[in-house]
Design a protein around this motif. Structure first.
Motif, PDB file in Angstrom:
ATOM      1  N   SER A  16       1.954  63.608  45.637  1.00 16.67           N
ATOM      2  CA  SER A  16       1.139  64.101  46.308  1.00 16.67           C
ATOM      3  C   SER A  16       1.552  63.480  47.894  1.00 16.67           C
ATOM      4  CB  SER A  16      -0.391  63.768  46.331  1.00 16.67           C
ATOM      5  OG  SER A  16      -0.256  62.211  46.599  1.00 16.67           O
ATOM      6  N   ILE A  17       1.314  64.176  49.175  1.00 17.51           N
ATOM      7  CA  ILE A  17       1.623  63.817  50.428  1.00 17.51           C
ATOM      8  C   ILE A  17       1.019  62.362  50.472  1.00 17.51           C
ATOM      9  CG2 ILE A  17       1.109  64.240  52.798  1.00 17.51           C
ATOM     10  CD1 ILE A  17       1.513  67.023  52.246  1.00 17.51           C
ATOM     11  N   ASP A  29       0.011  63.436  58.231  1.00 20.05           N
ATOM     12  CA  ASP A  29       0.094  64.597  58.795  1.00 20.05           C
ATOM     13  C   ASP A  29       1.669  64.761  59.310  1.00 20.05           C
ATOM     14  OD1 ASP A  29      -2.729  65.087  58.859  1.00 20.05           O
ATOM     15  OD2 ASP A  29      -2.846  63.616  60.752  1.00 20.05           O
ATOM     16  N   ARG A  30       2.374  63.833  59.529  1.00 21.19           N
ATOM     17  CA  ARG A  30       3.713  64.054  59.971  1.00 21.19           C
ATOM     18  C   ARG A  30       4.381  64.533  58.657  1.00 21.19           C
ATOM     19  NH1 ARG A  30       6.805  64.233  64.339  1.00 21.19           N
ATOM     20  NH2 ARG A  30       8.978  63.166  63.980  1.00 21.19           N
ATOM     21  N   ARG A  36       6.476  71.728  56.820  1.00 22.96           N
ATOM     22  CA  ARG A  36       6.248  73.173  57.253  1.00 22.96           C
ATOM     23  C   ARG A  36       7.204  73.485  58.271  1.00 22.96           C
ATOM     24  NH1 ARG A  36       1.142  73.337  59.715  1.00 22.96           N
ATOM     25  NH2 ARG A  36       0.996  70.947  59.809  1.00 22.96           N
ATOM     26  N   GLY A  37       8.287  72.590  58.613  1.00 21.57           N
ATOM     27  CA  GLY A  37       9.299  72.885  59.793  1.00 21.57           C
ATOM     28  C   GLY A  37       8.648  72.787  61.192  1.00 21.57           C
ATOM     29  N   VAL A  38       7.509  72.376  61.558  1.00 21.62           N
ATOM     30  CA  VAL A  38       6.963  72.276  62.674  1.00 21.62           C
ATOM     31  C   VAL A  38       7.609  71.096  63.587  1.00 21.62           C
ATOM     32  CG1 VAL A  38       4.810  71.940  64.085  1.00 21.62           C
ATOM     33  CG2 VAL A  38       4.698  73.047  61.779  1.00 21.62           C
ATOM     34  N   VAL A  39       8.203  70.232  63.154  1.00 25.11           N
ATOM     35  CA  VAL A  39       8.824  69.092  63.678  1.00 25.11           C
ATOM     36  C   VAL A  39      10.145  68.865  62.859  1.00 25.11           C
ATOM     37  CG1 VAL A  39       6.723  68.058  64.587  1.00 25.11           C
ATOM     38  CG2 VAL A  39       7.644  67.332  62.613  1.00 25.11           C
ATOM     39  N   ASN A  40      11.083  68.195  63.982  1.00 23.20           N
ATOM     40  CA  ASN A  40      12.259  67.927  63.389  1.00 23.20           C
ATOM     41  C   ASN A  40      12.594  66.203  63.284  1.00 23.20           C
ATOM     42  OD1 ASN A  40      13.710  70.334  63.203  1.00 23.20           O
ATOM     43  ND2 ASN A  40      13.650  70.406  65.300  1.00 23.20           N
ATOM     44  N   VAL A  46      14.329  61.517  57.122  1.00 25.54           N
ATOM     45  CA  VAL A  46      14.609  62.189  55.944  1.00 25.54           C
ATOM     46  C   VAL A  46      15.140  61.365  54.730  1.00 25.54           C
ATOM     47  CG1 VAL A  46      16.330  64.209  55.389  1.00 25.54           C
ATOM     48  CG2 VAL A  46      15.055  64.367  57.561  1.00 25.54           C
ATOM     49  N   GLU A  47      15.798  60.664  55.161  1.00 27.61           N
ATOM     50  CA  GLU A  47      16.534  59.560  54.089  1.00 27.61           C
ATOM     51  C   GLU A  47      15.292  58.883  53.003  1.00 27.61           C
ATOM     52  OE1 GLU A  47      20.386  57.488  54.868  1.00 27.61           O
ATOM     53  OE2 GLU A  47      19.003  56.984  56.455  1.00 27.61           O
ATOM     54  N   ALA A  48      14.249  58.564  53.918  1.00 24.12           N
ATOM     55  CA  ALA A  48      13.210  57.872  53.526  1.00 24.12           C
ATOM     56  C   ALA A  48      12.395  59.027  52.403  1.00 24.12           C
ATOM     57  CB  ALA A  48      12.231  57.401  54.410  1.00 24.12           C
ATOM     58  N   ILE A  49      12.176  59.914  53.000  1.00 28.45           N
ATOM     59  CA  ILE A  49      11.475  61.086  52.169  1.00 28.45           C
ATOM     60  C   ILE A  49      12.188  61.523  51.067  1.00 28.45           C
ATOM     61  CG2 ILE A  49      10.649  63.416  52.021  1.00 28.45           C
ATOM     62  CD1 ILE A  49       9.834  62.990  54.988  1.00 28.45           C
ATOM     63  N   ALA A  50      13.468  61.578  51.223  1.00 33.66           N
ATOM     64  CA  ALA A  50      14.564  62.124  49.970  1.00 33.66           C
ATOM     65  C   ALA A  50      14.522  60.994  48.944  1.00 33.66           C
ATOM     66  CB  ALA A  50      15.902  62.384  50.471  1.00 33.66           C
ATOM     67  N   GLU A  51      14.610  59.705  49.206  1.00 32.31           N
ATOM     68  CA  GLU A  51      14.804  58.745  48.416  1.00 32.31           C
ATOM     69  C   GLU A  51      13.278  58.539  47.599  1.00 32.31           C
ATOM     70  OE1 GLU A  51      14.954  53.586  48.471  1.00 32.31           O
ATOM     71  OE2 GLU A  51      16.270  54.718  49.926  1.00 32.31           O
TER      72      GLU A  51
END
Length: 61
Positions: A16-17, A29-30, A36-40, A46-51
């Motif tokens: 879950s988020i 929220d981030r 959704r591609g709203v923010v870069n 990205v590394e933290a999420i991917a891991e």
């Protein structure tokens, strides 16, 4: 950066988020905005999420 697969992978792994937020320290929220591609996000984010979701990052130049 094309991050369209993050949500798909997260859902496939039944994360879950809220849980992803706890694992990474990134605001829920981030994470939603990133998916959704709203923010870069930064590469570090990205590394933290991917891991956390068990995904590999492949860079194309």
């Amino acid at each position: 950066m094309d991050l369209t697969k993050l949500k798909e992978i997260r859902k496939m792994r039944k994360i879950s988020i809220k849980d992803l937020s706890k694992q990474t320290g990134i605001n829920r929220d981030r994470i939603s905005l990133i998916e959704r591609g709203v923010v870069n996000p930064s590469f570090k984010t990205v590394e933290a999420i991917a891991e956390a979701i068990g995904a590999k990052i492949i860079l194309t130049l």
